[in-house]
Enzyme design. Structure first.
Site, PDB file in Angstrom:
ATOM      1  N   THR A  14       0.741  -1.022  -0.086  1.00  0.00           N
ATOM      2  CA  THR A  14      -0.148  -0.078   0.127  1.00  0.00           C
ATOM      3  C   THR A  14       0.624   1.175  -0.094  1.00  0.00           C
ATOM      4  OG1 THR A  14      -1.877  -1.434   1.584  1.00  0.00           O
ATOM      5  CG2 THR A  14      -1.473   1.669   1.062  1.00  0.00           C
ATOM      6  N   VAL A  15       1.696   1.357   1.060  1.00  0.00           N
ATOM      7  CA  VAL A  15       2.553   2.125   1.262  1.00  0.00           C
ATOM      8  C   VAL A  15       3.957   2.834   0.184  1.00  0.00           C
ATOM      9  CG1 VAL A  15       4.581   3.751   2.550  1.00  0.00           C
ATOM     10  CG2 VAL A  15       2.213   2.703   3.253  1.00  0.00           C
ATOM     11  N   GLY A 136      -0.374   8.724  10.768  1.00  0.00           N
ATOM     12  CA  GLY A 136      -0.758   8.315   9.306  1.00  0.00           C
ATOM     13  C   GLY A 136      -0.370   9.908   8.553  1.00  0.00           C
ATOM     14  N   GLY A 189     -12.009  -4.239   4.664  1.00  0.00           N
ATOM     15  CA  GLY A 189     -10.754  -3.915   4.546  1.00  0.00           C
ATOM     16  C   GLY A 189     -10.559  -2.899   6.129  1.00  0.00           C
ATOM     17  N   GLU A 192      -7.681  -5.624  10.077  1.00  0.00           N
ATOM     18  CA  GLU A 192      -6.675  -6.869   9.397  1.00  0.00           C
ATOM     19  C   GLU A 192      -7.027  -8.633   9.339  1.00  0.00           C
ATOM     20  OE1 GLU A 192      -3.461  -6.747   8.084  1.00  0.00           O
ATOM     21  OE2 GLU A 192      -3.509  -4.339   8.275  1.00  0.00           O
ATOM     22  N   LYS A 207       2.391   4.077  18.758  1.00  0.00           N
ATOM     23  CA  LYS A 207       2.560   5.674  17.936  1.00  0.00           C
ATOM     24  C   LYS A 207       3.553   6.292  19.303  1.00  0.00           C
ATOM     25  CE  LYS A 207      -0.101   4.162  14.374  1.00  0.00           C
ATOM     26  NZ  LYS A 207      -1.334   3.881  13.712  1.00  0.00           N
TER      27      LYS A 207
HETATM   28  N1  LIG Z   1      -0.970   0.959   4.876  1.00  0.00           N
HETATM   29  C1  LIG Z   1      -1.300   1.879   5.384  1.00  0.00           C
HETATM   30  O1  LIG Z   1      -1.318   2.888   5.940  1.00  0.00           O
HETATM   31  C2  LIG Z   1       0.294   2.169   7.040  1.00  0.00           C
HETATM   32  C3  LIG Z   1       0.518   3.378   7.479  1.00  0.00           C
HETATM   33  C4  LIG Z   1       1.359   4.094   8.043  1.00  0.00           C
HETATM   34  C5  LIG Z   1       1.828   3.067   9.103  1.00  0.00           C
HETATM   35  N2  LIG Z   1       2.238   1.980   7.895  1.00  0.00           N
HETATM   36  C6  LIG Z   1       3.780   1.211   8.119  1.00  0.00           C
HETATM   37  O2  LIG Z   1       3.777   0.940   6.783  1.00  0.00           O
HETATM   38  C7  LIG Z   1       4.691  -0.349   6.483  1.00  0.00           C
HETATM   39  C8  LIG Z   1       4.374  -1.180   5.309  1.00  0.00           C
HETATM   40  O3  LIG Z   1       3.149  -1.117   5.284  1.00  0.00           O
HETATM   41  P1  LIG Z   1       1.663  -1.803   4.243  1.00  0.00           P
HETATM   42  O4  LIG Z   1       0.323  -1.225   4.195  1.00  0.00           O
HETATM   43  O5  LIG Z   1       1.903  -0.637   2.630  1.00  0.00           O
HETATM   44  O6  LIG Z   1       2.279  -3.129   3.778  1.00  0.00           O
HETATM   45  P2  LIG Z   1       1.854  -4.476   2.217  1.00  0.00           P
HETATM   46  O7  LIG Z   1       0.942  -3.795   1.648  1.00  0.00           O
HETATM   47  O8  LIG Z   1       1.450  -5.707   4.096  1.00  0.00           O
HETATM   48  O9  LIG Z   1       2.741  -4.083   2.362  1.00  0.00           O
HETATM   49  C9  LIG Z   1       4.750  -4.875   2.750  1.00  0.00           C
HETATM   50  C10 LIG Z   1       5.306  -4.593   1.334  1.00  0.00           C
HETATM   51  O10 LIG Z   1       6.629  -5.266   1.434  1.00  0.00           O
HETATM   52  C11 LIG Z   1       7.451  -6.036   1.135  1.00  0.00           C
HETATM   53  N3  LIG Z   1       8.049  -6.717   2.551  1.00  0.00           N
HETATM   54  C12 LIG Z   1       7.857  -7.391   3.173  1.00  0.00           C
HETATM   55  N4  LIG Z   1       8.252  -8.514   3.634  1.00  0.00           N
HETATM   56  C13 LIG Z   1       9.260  -8.290   2.919  1.00  0.00           C
HETATM   57  C14 LIG Z   1      10.723  -8.892   2.975  1.00  0.00           C
HETATM   58  N5  LIG Z   1      10.985 -10.471   4.290  1.00  0.00           N
HETATM   59  N6  LIG Z   1      11.375  -8.549   1.730  1.00  0.00           N
HETATM   60  C15 LIG Z   1      11.200  -8.348   0.263  1.00  0.00           C
HETATM   61  N7  LIG Z   1       9.621  -7.380   0.951  1.00  0.00           N
HETATM   62  C16 LIG Z   1       9.238  -7.617   1.914  1.00  0.00           C
HETATM   63  C17 LIG Z   1       6.079  -6.991   0.967  1.00  0.00           C
HETATM   64  O11 LIG Z   1       6.592  -7.672  -0.672  1.00  0.00           O
HETATM   65  P3  LIG Z   1       4.751  -8.369  -1.481  1.00  0.00           P
HETATM   66  O12 LIG Z   1       4.111  -7.812  -2.151  1.00  0.00           O
HETATM   67  O13 LIG Z   1       6.142  -8.907  -2.796  1.00  0.00           O
HETATM   68  O14 LIG Z   1       4.325  -9.481  -0.507  1.00  0.00           O
HETATM   69  C18 LIG Z   1       5.123  -5.908   0.011  1.00  0.00           C
HETATM   70  O15 LIG Z   1       5.405  -5.194  -0.540  1.00  0.00           O
HETATM   71  C19 LIG Z   1       4.365  -0.944   8.028  1.00  0.00           C
HETATM   72  O16 LIG Z   1       5.237  -0.460   8.134  1.00  0.00           O
HETATM   73  C20 LIG Z   1       3.003  -0.549   8.165  1.00  0.00           C
HETATM   74  O17 LIG Z   1       2.775  -0.495   9.527  1.00  0.00           O
HETATM   75  C21 LIG Z   1       1.119   1.651   7.052  1.00  0.00           C
END
Ligand SMILES: NC(=O)c1ccc[n+]([C@@H]2O[C@H](COP(=O)([O-])OP(=O)(O)OC[C@H]3O[C@@H](n4cnc5c(N)ncnc54)[C@H](OP(=O)(O)O)[C@@H]3O)[C@@H](O)[C@H]2O)c1
Length: 428
Positions: A14-15, A136, A189, A192, A207
């Site tokens: 997502t990010v 965020g 969605g 989780e 946080k």
């Molecule tokens: N989503 C939000 O709104 C939000 C808001 C604030 C903070 N965050 C933080 O931002 C971070 C990412 O969140 P997200 O929602 O974007 O997560 P996400 O959608 O689950 O994406 C995680 C990404 O990291 C990759 N990844 C995970 N483990 C890996 C590894 N061992 N080696 C290489 N790539 C790896 C995954 O690859 P694949 O796609 O190939 O599986 C995926 O592309 C987290 O720390 C979360 O707490 C998120």
């Protein structure tokens, strides 16, 4: 032409995808504001073949995210994989050790390892920023470390988990119970599949610990946060609280007093007409009270592709401009180990008791409270059947330890027919 800032993105979920879209959408505007172009040099994720809805062909690919930190054509790593330890931490350490800047959205990593990472960044003259990790899209870290930096901060508090606020406000509006609303939130969605980090208050506590460290100049102390989730908040309490003029919210409060640092993440009652009481759905809110500025209220989206990318790019642009603000707003070696307050400050509390319908019951309860020095502000007796009476009490300010002692006595007495419920009322 000024040298571009070359970035690598670890994580294309997502990010990460949001960051790519923002650079592609606003590249010229960002370059004008940063004073130099921001170029994506390389990316990494687990699966190379997954369709992510953005064109990755202009960027170099690394199967191993840590390899991004070793590339000669990268100045800054955006870590958006997540995970408290593992590759995210190794990548961050490797990048900082080689003098590369890191921008991360990873609150779990920062809450557990923030001090060590901040020290590593400073030792290598690299920047470490994490705006996206806290509330965020709300630029709260920037506000604390810059706009409000002249103040003594007295209290910082916030609703910082959209999932929890969505569940609580949906329960309020629909009259559905916790389990039903959680299932809906998962289908939409907003929650989780494993919601324990969110509903258990852990995500929001991460946080809060980062806000507290920055607000009070203390080392981040996640272990010092008292955490209670929303799993046990009942529909009955939400409805009864509403009748008394309150809303139930998962609120984080960090406060420094002569007793020490108090950090609490717990469901509390807040006045219905307060900004936090009026906060609906997944929106976040952070309130900062400073000695010179007074009260400032920040509200906005706490998660999602756009808001999180917005926060990440704010950090990246600052670094491109040459701004170097320490991770917690002051040099890491000047952060002091916090002296944890032994108890939460006193407050009035909401009590829901289920009592026998017999003469003298209320007097006995009032006496058990009085024995602990607790006086009653308001009391309400609702519909009752032949055997049991639900009684709501709002106490005057009292220490939680005294209240717990009184509630233990009430629970063990024959007048009580169910476990008493107590929620703190926060003056916000
Ligand atoms: N989503 C939000 O709104 C939000 C808001 C604030 C903070 N965050 C933080 O931002 C971070 C990412 O969140 P997200 O929602 O974007 O997560 P996400 O959608 O689950 O994406 C995680 C990404 O990291 C990759 N990844 C995970 N483990 C890996 C590894 N061992 N080696 C290489 N790539 C790896 C995954 O690859 P694949 O796609 O190939 O599986 C995926 O592309 C987290 O720390 C979360 O707490 C998120």
């Amino acid at each position: 032409m000024t040298q571009p800032l070359r970035i690598a993105i670890a994580g294309l979920g997502t990010v990460g995808v949001g960051v790519i879209r923002m650079v592609q959408t606003h590249g010229d505007r960002i370059a004008a504001r940063a004073g130099r172009p921001i170029e994506i040099a390389a990316v990494s994720a687990r699966s190379r073949s997954k369709d992510r809805g953005v064109d990755l062909s202009p960027f170099a690919w690394e199967d191993d995210p840590v390899a991004l930190a070793r590339r000669g054509d990268v100045d800054l790593v955006v870590e958006v994989m997540g995970g408290e330890d593992g590759p995210a931490k190794v990548l961050t350490e490797t990048a900082l050790s080689s003098g590369k800047h890191v921008v991360t959205a990873n609150k779990a990593m920062m809450a557990h390892h923030g001090q060590a990472l901040a020290e590593l960044a400073e030792a290598n003259e690299a920047a470490l920023r994490y705006e996206a990790a806290v509330a965020g899209g709300i630029p709260i870290m920037k506000s604390l470390t810059e706009g409000l930096a002249g103040n003594g901060i007295e209290r910082v508090m916030g609703v910082m988990n959209g999932t929890c606020n969505y569940i609580l406000t949906e329960m309020e509006h629909t009259g559905a119970d916790y389990e039903a609303v959680l299932a809906d939130a998962q289908a939409l969605g907003y929650a989780e599949a494993d919601p324990s980090f969110d509903v258990g208050g852990i995500d929001a506590a991460h946080k809060l610990s980062l806000l507290a460290a920055t607000a009070f100049g203390t080392r981040v102390d996640f272990a010092g946060v008292t955490i209670e989730g929303i799993e046990r908040v009942s529909l009955a309490d939400i409805q009864q609280a509403a009748e008394l003029g309150y809303k139930v919210r998962l609120l984080g409060v960090a406060q420094m007093s002569s007793e020490g640092l108090e950090q609490r993440m717990q469901p509390v009652l807040v006045p219905s007409q307060s900004p936090i009481g009026l906060l609906e759905g997944v929106t976040n809110m952070v309130i900062v009270e400073g000695d010179f500025v007074g009260r400032t209220v920040f509200t906005g989206p706490g998660a999602g592709e756009g808001p999180t990318a917005s926060a990440i790019m704010g950090d990246v642009i600052d670094i491109a401009r040459g701004l170097r603000i320490p991770a917690f707003g002051q040099p890491a070696d000047s952060l002091t180990a916090p002296n944890r307050a032994a108890h939460a400050g006193s407050a009035s509390h909401y009590l829901r008791l289920t009592l026998t319908d017999a003469p003298g019951t209320l007097a006995k309860v009032a006496q058990m409270l009085a024995d602990q020095g607790i006086s009653i502000d308001r009391m309400r007796q609702n519909d009752h059947d032949e055997r049991q009476v639900p009684v709501l009490i709002v106490t005057h300010d009292c220490a939680r330890s005294n209240l717990d002692a009184a509630l233990a006595e009430i629970a063990n007495s024959p007048v009580s027919l169910a476990e008493p419920v107590a929620l703190r009322i926060e003056q916000v």
